[in-house]
Write a protein that holds these residues in place. Structure first.
Motif, mmCIF file in Angstrom:
data_model
loop_
_atom_site.group_PDB
_atom_site.id
_atom_site.type_symbol
_atom_site.label_atom_id
_atom_site.label_comp_id
_atom_site.label_asym_id
_atom_site.label_seq_id
_atom_site.Cartn_x
_atom_site.Cartn_y
_atom_site.Cartn_z
ATOM 1 N N ALA A 85 0.885 -1.030 0.202
ATOM 2 C CA ALA A 85 -0.103 -0.021 0.155
ATOM 3 C C ALA A 85 0.741 1.101 0.188
ATOM 4 C CB ALA A 85 -1.029 -0.184 1.315
ATOM 5 N N ALA A 86 1.944 1.209 0.649
ATOM 6 C CA ALA A 86 2.821 2.495 0.784
ATOM 7 C C ALA A 86 3.488 2.740 -0.593
ATOM 8 C CB ALA A 86 4.177 2.193 2.021
ATOM 9 N N ASN A 87 3.904 1.533 -1.172
ATOM 10 C CA ASN A 87 4.471 1.601 -2.650
ATOM 11 C C ASN A 87 3.654 2.408 -3.580
ATOM 12 O OD1 ASN A 87 7.001 0.486 -1.901
ATOM 13 N ND2 ASN A 87 6.150 -1.361 -2.468
ATOM 14 N N ILE A 88 2.135 1.728 -3.558
ATOM 15 C CA ILE A 88 1.173 2.494 -4.177
ATOM 16 C C ILE A 88 1.015 4.122 -3.945
ATOM 17 C CG2 ILE A 88 -1.084 2.532 -4.926
ATOM 18 C CD1 ILE A 88 -0.736 -0.717 -4.577
ATOM 19 N N GLY A 89 0.799 3.935 -2.912
ATOM 20 C CA GLY A 89 0.501 5.685 -2.062
ATOM 21 C C GLY A 89 1.798 6.634 -2.519
ATOM 22 N N ALA A 90 2.866 6.146 -2.842
ATOM 23 C CA ALA A 90 4.204 7.001 -2.932
ATOM 24 C C ALA A 90 4.169 7.184 -4.568
ATOM 25 C CB ALA A 90 5.140 6.114 -2.615
ATOM 26 N N ALA A 110 -10.952 0.140 -1.533
ATOM 27 C CA ALA A 110 -9.499 -0.246 -0.706
ATOM 28 C C ALA A 110 -9.873 -0.742 0.487
ATOM 29 C CB ALA A 110 -8.858 1.224 -0.649
ATOM 30 N N ILE A 111 -8.990 -1.836 0.834
ATOM 31 C CA ILE A 111 -9.147 -2.366 1.913
ATOM 32 C C ILE A 111 -7.748 -2.672 2.860
ATOM 33 C CG2 ILE A 111 -8.316 -4.475 0.925
ATOM 34 C CD1 ILE A 111 -10.675 -6.163 2.349
ATOM 35 N N CYS A 112 -7.933 -2.876 3.943
ATOM 36 C CA CYS A 112 -6.867 -3.243 5.125
ATOM 37 C C CYS A 112 -6.127 -1.768 5.279
ATOM 38 C CB CYS A 112 -5.957 -3.965 4.496
ATOM 39 S SG CYS A 112 -4.934 -4.938 5.745
ATOM 40 N N ALA A 113 -4.829 -1.961 4.899
ATOM 41 C CA ALA A 113 -3.959 -0.420 5.069
ATOM 42 C C ALA A 113 -4.224 0.467 4.020
ATOM 43 C CB ALA A 113 -2.269 -0.901 4.962
ATOM 44 N N ALA A 114 -4.912 0.145 2.948
ATOM 45 C CA ALA A 114 -4.875 1.127 1.839
ATOM 46 C C ALA A 114 -5.790 2.170 2.073
ATOM 47 C CB ALA A 114 -5.437 0.454 0.486
ATOM 48 N N PRO A 115 -6.933 2.037 2.573
ATOM 49 C CA PRO A 115 -7.756 3.225 3.012
ATOM 50 C C PRO A 115 -6.917 4.246 3.591
ATOM 51 C CG PRO A 115 -9.072 1.597 3.398
ATOM 52 C CD PRO A 115 -7.614 0.871 3.111
ATOM 53 N N ALA A 116 -6.195 3.899 4.625
ATOM 54 C CA ALA A 116 -5.306 4.980 5.661
ATOM 55 C C ALA A 116 -4.010 5.433 4.712
ATOM 56 C CB ALA A 116 -5.002 4.352 6.788
ATOM 57 N N VAL A 117 -3.495 4.419 4.112
ATOM 58 C CA VAL A 117 -2.216 4.764 3.537
ATOM 59 C C VAL A 117 -2.276 5.466 2.084
ATOM 60 C CG1 VAL A 117 -0.113 3.761 2.584
ATOM 61 C CG2 VAL A 117 -1.089 2.915 4.717
ATOM 62 N N VAL A 118 -3.352 5.155 1.257
ATOM 63 C CA VAL A 118 -3.354 5.751 -0.027
ATOM 64 C C VAL A 118 -4.652 6.632 0.001
ATOM 65 C CG1 VAL A 118 -3.829 4.985 -2.423
ATOM 66 C CG2 VAL A 118 -2.473 3.339 -0.750
ATOM 67 N N LEU A 119 -5.856 6.134 0.357
ATOM 68 C CA LEU A 119 -6.980 6.952 -0.017
ATOM 69 C C LEU A 119 -6.953 8.259 0.984
ATOM 70 C CD1 LEU A 119 -9.917 4.601 -0.409
ATOM 71 C CD2 LEU A 119 -8.684 5.553 -1.897
ATOM 72 N N SER A 120 -6.421 8.255 2.090
ATOM 73 C CA SER A 120 -6.318 9.391 2.845
ATOM 74 C C SER A 120 -5.683 10.683 2.071
ATOM 75 C CB SER A 120 -5.654 9.187 4.102
ATOM 76 O OG SER A 120 -4.356 8.738 3.900
ATOM 77 N N LYS A 121 -4.637 10.488 1.592
ATOM 78 C CA LYS A 121 -3.850 11.594 0.935
ATOM 79 C C LYS A 121 -4.544 11.958 -0.221
ATOM 80 C CE LYS A 121 0.398 10.191 -0.421
ATOM 81 N NZ LYS A 121 1.677 9.511 -0.293
ATOM 82 N N THR A 122 -5.552 11.211 -0.989
ATOM 83 C CA THR A 122 -6.018 11.657 -2.290
ATOM 84 C C THR A 122 -7.297 12.674 -1.925
ATOM 85 O OG1 THR A 122 -7.957 9.964 -2.121
ATOM 86 C CG2 THR A 122 -6.064 9.211 -3.339
ATOM 87 N N GLY A 123 -7.399 12.809 -0.475
ATOM 88 C CA GLY A 123 -8.667 13.822 -0.377
ATOM 89 C C GLY A 123 -10.173 13.312 -0.374
ATOM 90 N N ILE A 124 -10.401 12.036 -0.957
ATOM 91 C CA ILE A 124 -11.723 11.536 -1.390
ATOM 92 C C ILE A 124 -12.530 11.085 0.064
ATOM 93 C CG2 ILE A 124 -10.790 11.016 -3.618
ATOM 94 C CD1 ILE A 124 -11.446 8.128 -2.788
#
Length: 207
Positions: A85-90, A110-124
């Motif tokens: 998830a961190a790799n994708i979020g970067a 998104a599931i598991c870590a991805a809502p926090a690690v990826v979606l949070s920074k998109t603003g959605i």
């Protein structure tokens, strides 16, 4: 045909990724598994999961984005797992792509870590309910870059605990790998309707 984009990078959670791909393809969705490149990847477009399972993605990020021609998928899915998830979020191109799809009313999941690690920074997630793997929400300030950006990106959002998944508008978030089947079935239901969901439910011998 309904299309879905599934982003994978080294360290993805295998159960979460492949369960969703499998169930969507059972529903006859055109699913593209897209490799987000990192230096640790064993070979081109072959990300390895958090538990050592290597998959052959359908294409790499460059190829996928170049071939879109503004034809956005109906669904975007980001599995969890770390550092997947961190790799994708970067990858800023994935963040921009998610924002664009959301603005066009596409389903974002998104599931598991991805809502926090990826979606949070998109603003959605601002103004929406969401869930994630327990404890991942504690790092959202870091994932958003700083507290000021976090306040903007997560404004009026609400973390819902102890649920397998939650759907709020066009955003579906899930808790973790043990919830992957329920999460996948929710995506099928939204994208293909109750009859298709019932068919897949019955065919997979779910209780």
């Amino acid at each position: 045909m309904i299309k879905a984009a599934v982003f994978l990078s080294d360290g993805f959670e295998e159960i979460e990724a492949l369960t969703v791909v499998d169930y969507l393809r059972r529903a006859e969705c055109d699913v593209s598994m897209i490799a987000v490149p990192v230096a640790t990847m064993k070979a081109l477009n072959m990300p390895t999961g958090a538990h050592g399972v290597t998959v052959s993605a359908d294409c790499g990020l460059d190829e996928y984005l170049a071939g879109l021609h503004d034809a956005l998928p109906d669904c975007v899915y980001i599995p969890g797992g770390m550092p997947g998830a961190a790799n994708i979020g970067a990858e800023h191109r994935v963040i921009t792509f998610i924002q664009k799809c959301y603005a066009e009313g596409k389903l974002i999941s998104a599931i598991c870590a991805a809502p926090a690690v990826v979606l949070s920074k998109t603003g959605i997630l601002a103004g929406h309910k969401y869930t994630c793997y327990p404890g991942m929400e504690e790092g959202i300030i870091d994932y958003c870059g700083n507290s000021e950006n976090m306040m903007k990106c997560m404004k009026d959002s609400m973390l819902v605990r102890n649920v397998p998944f939650i759907t709020d508008g066009t955003i579906v978030t899930g808790r973790g790998p043990g919830c992957a089947e329920q999460f996948a079935m929710e995506l099928v239901r939204i994208l293909f309707g109750e009859k298709t969901a019932e068919r897949i439910h019955d065919g997979s011998i779910q209780r």
